[in-house]
Design a protein around this motif. Sequence first.
Motif, PDB file in Angstrom:
ATOM      1  N   GLU A 187      30.502  60.790  -1.185  1.00 41.50           N
ATOM      2  CA  GLU A 187      29.119  60.219  -0.666  1.00 41.50           C
ATOM      3  C   GLU A 187      28.603  61.198   0.504  1.00 41.50           C
ATOM      4  OE1 GLU A 187      29.095  56.102   0.446  1.00 41.50           O
ATOM      5  OE2 GLU A 187      30.899  55.680  -0.979  1.00 41.50           O
ATOM      6  N   ILE A 188      29.545  61.499   1.424  1.00 40.79           N
ATOM      7  CA  ILE A 188      29.084  62.584   2.667  1.00 40.79           C
ATOM      8  C   ILE A 188      28.305  63.917   1.928  1.00 40.79           C
ATOM      9  CG2 ILE A 188      30.060  64.119   4.657  1.00 40.79           C
ATOM     10  CD1 ILE A 188      31.924  61.706   4.881  1.00 40.79           C
ATOM     11  N   VAL A 189      28.867  64.434   1.143  1.00 42.38           N
ATOM     12  CA  VAL A 189      28.200  65.391   0.376  1.00 42.38           C
ATOM     13  C   VAL A 189      26.758  65.170   0.093  1.00 42.38           C
ATOM     14  CG1 VAL A 189      28.021  67.268  -1.532  1.00 42.38           C
ATOM     15  CG2 VAL A 189      30.098  66.559  -0.191  1.00 42.38           C
ATOM     16  N   TYR A 190      26.480  64.002  -0.403  1.00 43.17           N
ATOM     17  CA  TYR A 190      25.273  63.543  -1.014  1.00 43.17           C
ATOM     18  C   TYR A 190      24.411  63.126   0.145  1.00 43.17           C
ATOM     19  CZ  TYR A 190      25.725  63.131  -6.117  1.00 43.17           C
ATOM     20  OH  TYR A 190      25.746  63.647  -7.365  1.00 43.17           O
ATOM     21  N   ALA A 191      25.029  62.638   1.256  1.00 40.85           N
ATOM     22  CA  ALA A 191      24.088  62.158   2.469  1.00 40.85           C
ATOM     23  C   ALA A 191      23.661  63.370   3.034  1.00 40.85           C
ATOM     24  CB  ALA A 191      25.239  61.453   3.476  1.00 40.85           C
TER      25      ALA A 191
END
Length: 293
Positions: free
Chosen positions: A45-49
């Motif tokens: 999720e953080i990589v996408y964010a």
Amino acid sequence: MSMLLHRRGLLAASAASLACSLLPRRVQAAASADRIVVAGGAITEIVYALGEEKRLVGVDTTSMYPAAAGKLPQVGYFRSLSAEGILSLNPSLLLASEQAGPASTMDKLRAVKLPVVLVPESMVAAEVPEKFRIIGRALDCSVQADRLADGLSADLARLEAAVANIKRKPRVLFLLSVTDGRLLAAGHTTAADTMIRLAGGRNAIEEYGGYKPVSAEAALAANPDMLLLSNQGLETLGGTKGLAELPQLRALKAAREGKVAALDMLYLLGMGPRIAAAGRELARALHGAAIPV
């Protein structure tokens, strides 16, 4: 003396040259990590964010959000990874939860010199933003990571302020699953406990830590004001009506009166970028309009 000064000059020059050569390599190593495998849903999720999803070549089975992550090659559950499966994707970096394993797999990956960055797991909500900073450094996008981390910290602080003046703390029983008549409930030191407290509630189970089976008698003694489940778990049980008809829960006032909240599992327990949003949604289920949207 002149010879000594000359040698000192050479040593100083060599040290400076070494320092200069190391710094670009560290930056280059992060920037060149263009084939990343992730083991941990919150990390994905953080990589996408961060807008760095184009560098992903594989994820684990807990990486279910956003939906696009589910279309990537999978490397299995993050606690039971295969070195061969990861290496088959020719990665340049593994971003993994510190709970990733088994240890033998992690040892094999390090033995072949695959860069591995472990992201700490914490059951403290205020520590979740640090995941952004760690991942940002690994991907050479610290400025964006710091901005998002600061934003999440501020969002968590706003939620904390919103629930601070609410005196009544409803007792919440989180049921991870109901299988073969056995209730699996969350004690302290769990993501569920963290979310209940973040939302201004009290965990109805205080006697133990982790997720453990509880009897119908123990659930009744816990006397919860609300039952909390994942959407997936509630659907499996036939919704709120099916939950109330379970022999193990039939005696609970919360079950009979439909005092049930349900959120997506990863959203609720992921301890990732959406933690403040999930906490606010749960808080509104507990306290109603007293919590601003």
